[in-house]
Structures are given as structure tokens and as C-alpha cells.
Design a protein around this motif. Structure first.
Motif, PDB file in Angstrom:
ATOM      1  N   GLU A  20       0.320  -1.661   0.074  1.00 43.29           N
ATOM      2  CA  GLU A  20      -0.542   0.571   0.267  1.00 43.29           C
ATOM      3  C   GLU A  20       0.843   1.149  -0.450  1.00 43.29           C
ATOM      4  O   GLU A  20       0.792   2.631  -0.927  1.00 43.29           O
ATOM      5  CB  GLU A  20      -1.163   0.138   1.442  1.00 43.29           C
ATOM      6  N   LEU A  21       2.133   0.937   0.718  1.00 44.83           N
ATOM      7  CA  LEU A  21       2.764   2.123   1.010  1.00 44.83           C
ATOM      8  C   LEU A  21       3.416   2.565  -0.306  1.00 44.83           C
ATOM      9  O   LEU A  21       3.520   4.053  -1.228  1.00 44.83           O
ATOM     10  CB  LEU A  21       4.136   2.092   1.938  1.00 44.83           C
ATOM     11  N   LYS A  22       4.188   1.534  -1.350  1.00 43.50           N
ATOM     12  CA  LYS A  22       4.019   1.341  -2.328  1.00 43.50           C
ATOM     13  C   LYS A  22       3.687   2.312  -3.381  1.00 43.50           C
ATOM     14  O   LYS A  22       4.154   3.152  -4.227  1.00 43.50           O
ATOM     15  CB  LYS A  22       5.270   0.243  -2.616  1.00 43.50           C
ATOM     16  N   ARG A  23       2.204   1.931  -3.297  1.00 48.46           N
ATOM     17  CA  ARG A  23       1.103   2.282  -4.528  1.00 48.46           C
ATOM     18  C   ARG A  23       0.821   3.782  -4.008  1.00 48.46           C
ATOM     19  O   ARG A  23       0.899   4.294  -5.145  1.00 48.46           O
ATOM     20  CB  ARG A  23       0.012   1.497  -4.320  1.00 48.46           C
ATOM     21  N   LEU A  24       1.192   4.440  -2.734  1.00 48.44           N
ATOM     22  CA  LEU A  24       0.401   5.547  -3.144  1.00 48.44           C
ATOM     23  C   LEU A  24       2.074   6.533  -3.152  1.00 48.44           C
ATOM     24  O   LEU A  24       2.080   7.087  -3.881  1.00 48.44           O
ATOM     25  CB  LEU A  24       0.956   5.927  -0.979  1.00 48.44           C
ATOM     26  N   ILE A  25       3.583   6.000  -3.403  1.00 48.29           N
ATOM     27  CA  ILE A  25       4.685   6.688  -3.857  1.00 48.29           C
ATOM     28  C   ILE A  25       4.463   7.037  -4.950  1.00 48.29           C
ATOM     29  O   ILE A  25       4.408   7.589  -5.741  1.00 48.29           O
ATOM     30  CB  ILE A  25       5.656   6.563  -2.927  1.00 48.29           C
ATOM     31  N   ARG A  26       3.728   5.872  -5.501  1.00 50.10           N
ATOM     32  CA  ARG A  26       3.815   5.828  -7.179  1.00 50.10           C
ATOM     33  C   ARG A  26       2.745   6.542  -7.716  1.00 50.10           C
ATOM     34  O   ARG A  26       3.196   6.901  -8.569  1.00 50.10           O
ATOM     35  CB  ARG A  26       3.527   4.535  -7.803  1.00 50.10           C
ATOM     36  N   SER A  27       1.926   6.674  -6.819  1.00 53.46           N
ATOM     37  CA  SER A  27       0.733   7.682  -7.797  1.00 53.46           C
ATOM     38  C   SER A  27       1.508   9.475  -6.883  1.00 53.46           C
ATOM     39  O   SER A  27       1.085  10.056  -7.798  1.00 53.46           O
ATOM     40  CB  SER A  27      -0.726   7.656  -6.253  1.00 53.46           C
ATOM     41  N   ILE A  28       2.027   9.348  -6.087  1.00 52.27           N
ATOM     42  CA  ILE A  28       2.885  10.597  -5.735  1.00 52.27           C
ATOM     43  C   ILE A  28       3.263  11.181  -6.878  1.00 52.27           C
ATOM     44  O   ILE A  28       3.702  12.484  -7.269  1.00 52.27           O
ATOM     45  CB  ILE A  28       3.163  11.016  -4.354  1.00 52.27           C
ATOM     46  N   GLN A  29       4.928  10.180  -6.850  1.00 54.74           N
ATOM     47  CA  GLN A  29       5.323  10.368  -8.711  1.00 54.74           C
ATOM     48  C   GLN A  29       4.912  10.374  -9.260  1.00 54.74           C
ATOM     49  O   GLN A  29       5.090  11.605 -10.165  1.00 54.74           O
ATOM     50  CB  GLN A  29       6.574   9.156  -8.003  1.00 54.74           C
ATOM     51  N   LYS A  30       4.108   9.319  -9.998  1.00 56.77           N
ATOM     52  CA  LYS A  30       3.159   9.695 -11.292  1.00 56.77           C
ATOM     53  C   LYS A  30       1.910  11.113 -11.271  1.00 56.77           C
ATOM     54  O   LYS A  30       2.316  11.097 -12.422  1.00 56.77           O
ATOM     55  CB  LYS A  30       1.825   8.662 -11.838  1.00 56.77           C
ATOM     56  N   GLU A  31       1.629  11.842 -10.762  1.00 57.15           N
ATOM     57  CA  GLU A  31      -0.275  12.445 -10.436  1.00 57.15           C
ATOM     58  C   GLU A  31       0.816  14.007 -10.076  1.00 57.15           C
ATOM     59  O   GLU A  31       0.527  15.058 -10.406  1.00 57.15           O
ATOM     60  CB  GLU A  31      -0.570  12.498  -9.832  1.00 57.15           C
TER      61      GLU A  31
ATOM     62  N   ASN B 278       4.938  16.507  -8.561  1.00 56.10           N
ATOM     63  CA  ASN B 278       6.165  16.540  -9.327  1.00 56.10           C
ATOM     64  C   ASN B 278       7.229  15.044  -8.152  1.00 56.10           C
ATOM     65  O   ASN B 278       6.714  14.676  -7.722  1.00 56.10           O
ATOM     66  CB  ASN B 278       6.639  17.752  -8.366  1.00 56.10           C
ATOM     67  N   PRO B 279       7.953  14.550 -10.158  1.00 58.42           N
ATOM     68  CA  PRO B 279       8.155  13.167  -9.502  1.00 58.42           C
ATOM     69  C   PRO B 279       9.400  13.371  -7.829  1.00 58.42           C
ATOM     70  O   PRO B 279      10.461  12.419  -7.731  1.00 58.42           O
ATOM     71  CB  PRO B 279       9.000  12.631 -10.471  1.00 58.42           C
ATOM     72  N   THR B 280       9.785  14.379  -8.230  1.00 58.61           N
ATOM     73  CA  THR B 280      11.205  15.327  -7.352  1.00 58.61           C
ATOM     74  C   THR B 280      10.647  15.074  -5.887  1.00 58.61           C
ATOM     75  O   THR B 280      10.646  15.296  -4.941  1.00 58.61           O
ATOM     76  CB  THR B 280      12.171  15.972  -7.373  1.00 58.61           C
ATOM     77  N   LEU B 281       8.584  14.742  -5.565  1.00 60.71           N
ATOM     78  CA  LEU B 281       8.193  15.100  -4.757  1.00 60.71           C
ATOM     79  C   LEU B 281       9.014  14.304  -3.001  1.00 60.71           C
ATOM     80  O   LEU B 281       8.979  14.479  -1.743  1.00 60.71           O
ATOM     81  CB  LEU B 281       7.251  15.862  -3.846  1.00 60.71           C
ATOM     82  N   LEU B 282       8.704  12.680  -3.445  1.00 62.47           N
ATOM     83  CA  LEU B 282      10.062  11.701  -3.149  1.00 62.47           C
ATOM     84  C   LEU B 282      10.850  11.240  -3.160  1.00 62.47           C
ATOM     85  O   LEU B 282      11.006  10.890  -3.844  1.00 62.47           O
ATOM     86  CB  LEU B 282       9.033  10.250  -2.671  1.00 62.47           C
ATOM     87  N   THR B 283      12.214  12.161  -3.340  1.00 66.07           N
ATOM     88  CA  THR B 283      13.227  11.712  -3.589  1.00 66.07           C
ATOM     89  C   THR B 283      13.287  10.277  -2.761  1.00 66.07           C
ATOM     90  O   THR B 283      12.918  10.218  -1.558  1.00 66.07           O
ATOM     91  CB  THR B 283      14.372  13.135  -3.050  1.00 66.07           C
ATOM     92  N   PRO B 284      15.091   9.841  -3.073  1.00 67.53           N
ATOM     93  CA  PRO B 284      15.382   8.305  -2.248  1.00 67.53           C
ATOM     94  C   PRO B 284      15.198   8.880  -0.131  1.00 67.53           C
ATOM     95  O   PRO B 284      14.892   8.309   0.611  1.00 67.53           O
ATOM     96  CB  PRO B 284      17.014   8.223  -2.446  1.00 67.53           C
ATOM     97  N   LEU B 285      16.158  10.003  -0.279  1.00 61.69           N
ATOM     98  CA  LEU B 285      15.854  10.725   0.908  1.00 61.69           C
ATOM     99  C   LEU B 285      14.851  10.972   1.818  1.00 61.69           C
ATOM    100  O   LEU B 285      14.251  10.097   2.833  1.00 61.69           O
ATOM    101  CB  LEU B 285      16.680  11.631   0.925  1.00 61.69           C
TER     102      LEU B 285
END
Length: 262
Positions: A221-232, A234-241
Motif C-alpha cells: 500500500e505504501l509503494k502504491r501511494l508513493i507511485r501515485s505521488i510520483q505519477k500525478e 512532481n516526481p521529485t517530491l519523494l526523493t530517495p531521502l
């Protein structure tokens, strides 16, 4: 898990509804349960004898409606099928089971302490062999969905990181108190700017089930959320850090909430 809060259930002519008794008297004043009001609320989402403010629609009509004699307002939305089959259903449901289930799941999670809105009522109107339905929760006025909030170009990086931690903490509480959300994405998380500190709410509970998810399911579920943020967004919002910080905040909060509930 606490017992589910009692809702009163009614059926009159072709209208079915379940309502929290706390709000029943106020909403009866505007015809809750009457055929004409049910048609208006369900088909148009715009009550005929209440002022309302239309929100930006997601899957259908969504309204903010003041509750007579109370300080709160309702967030009223149509219940619709999503996905590829949505056009085939044409706004209909097979029965009232989905409305009942969302009310009960929402109520159980809220009573347990999960960050979900307060449910008020669900209503369905028979349309031939099928039903049309709407669902109402207490409106959360100073909120914005996570994608919109995180994508705000004027948002300072430090505040954005605080918001990401608030989202992680709320999801951890949701999971720890028994929520399983197979459709978790940035569109059904609300960032609340109304308090002294940022917080977040989990919404769109029609597919949610009660029962603490396993570690693999929680992280899916967390990975799905992260993908949705990056997809919809700005992809830089969730950097590796920030991803690492998000996961660490989530895990710490989850363990604390689980320990508190034991």
C-alpha cells in the motif's frame, strides 16, 4: 476493536437509508428519507432546500451542505463504480450492501482511533432492479488532497517534509487500528492545515476492509501511494531521502500505535 456504532436503518417506498442517530433530527427537518429529497440528493447531489457549495468532482458529484441547527457541514458524494466497468453500471449499484458496509467500516475504524472522517448517513434509491446511492461524512474544511498540497510550488521544503511525515503517521495509525486500503493513493489522503500541526485523513473507504494488514500488504500500500505521488505530482517530491524518511516515520508510528492498542 470497539463495537460498531449503532446506525438507525429505514426503508420507505423506494428509499433506503442508514443514519447516525445524533444527526437524525436535524436532517429530518430537510426531508431526509422522503422520495423527493432522495431523488434530489442522489441524482443531483444538490439538496433543494439547503444551500450547498459544489466541490471539484472526483468520481461524480460532491457537495458541502450545512446541517440545520449545527455548526458542522456534510460532505455528500455519490457512490459510483470506478474502473473499466464504470460506464456499464451508469451510476448504479447492485444493492445497498456497499453503502451499509462503508458506513460500518468507517464507523469501526473511527471508533478505534483511525484518522477517518465521521460518517453521518448513507442513502439509496431503487431504480428498477438496481440502486443509486450517496454517502455523507462530516466535512473537513481546511484540507487538501495530498497531491495538490505536495505539488504547491510555494510550499517550503521543510514544511513539505513535515507534511510527508504527517501523512506517514496517519497511514500508520490507519493500519495499526485495523484498516486495509487496497486503493491507497494521494487522491484519497487529505492534508489538514486547520490545527496547530499538520495532520492527515484517509478517505474513500468503499474498498477498505477491517483487519490489521500483514507487513508485505502494508508496504504494498505504501509503494502504491508513493507511485501515485510520483505519477500525478512532481516526481521529485519523494526523493530517495524523503522516501526513506517516510518509511521510517511510518514504521516508528505503526509500532507505537500497535503497542498502545494492545
Amino acid at each position: 476493536m470497539n463495537h460498531v456504532k449503532r446506525f438507525n436503518t429505514y426503508k420507505k417506498d423506494s428509499v433506503w437509508w442508514m443514519i447516525d442517530p445524533e444527526f437524525e433530527e436535524a436532517l429530518q427537518q430537510v426531508g431526509l428519507g422522503s422520495l423527493s429529497q432522495a431523488k434530489d440528493w442522489i441524482k443531483k447531489g444538490d439538496p433543494s432546500n439547503l444551500s450547498s457549495t459544489r466541490l471539484e468532482p472526483g468520481r461524480g458529484v460532491s457537495q458541502i451542505i450545512p446541517i440545520p441547527g449545527r455548526s458542522e457541514s456534510l460532505h455528500l458524494r455519490r457512490m459510483l463504480h470506478g474502473g473499466l466497468l464504470a460506464p456499464l453500471w451508469r451510476g448504479h449499484l447492485a444493492g445497498v450492501g456497499r453503502v451499509r458496509r462503508e458506513l460500518e467500516v468507517n464507523s469501526r475504524l473511527r471508533q478505534a482511533g483511525a484518522p477517518v472522517p465521521q460518517p453521518v448517513f448513507g442513502m439509496a434509491l431503487r431504480s428498477g432492479a438496481l440502486w443509486k446511492a450517496c454517502f455523507a461524512t462530516i466535512y473537513l474544511p481546511e484540507t487538501q488532497n495530498a497531491n495538490q498540497w505536495l505539488s504547491d510550488g510555494a510550499l517550503e521544503n521543510d514544511k513539505r517534509r513535515v507534511g510527508i511525515r504527517a501523512i506517514a503517521t496517519s497511514i500508520a495509525a490507519f493500519h495499526a487500528y485495523g484498516g486495509k486500503h487496497p486503493d491507497l493513493n494521494a487522491g484519497n489522503i487529505l492534508v489538514d492545515k486547520g490545527g496547530s500541526e499538520l495532520s492527515a485523513w484517509i478517505i474513500d473507504l468503499d474498498k477498505v476492509r477491517v483487519g490489521t494488514p500483514s507487513h508485505p500488504k502494508r508496504h504494498r500500500e505504501l509503494k502504491r501511494l508513493i507511485r501515485s505521488i510520483q505519477k500525478e505530482g512532481n516526481p521529485t517530491l519523494l526523493t530517495p531521502l524523503t522516501q526513506r524518511e517516510f518509511i521510517e516515520t511510518y514504521e516508528d508510528s505503526f509500532q507505537k500505535k500497535r503497542n498502545e492498542s494492545l
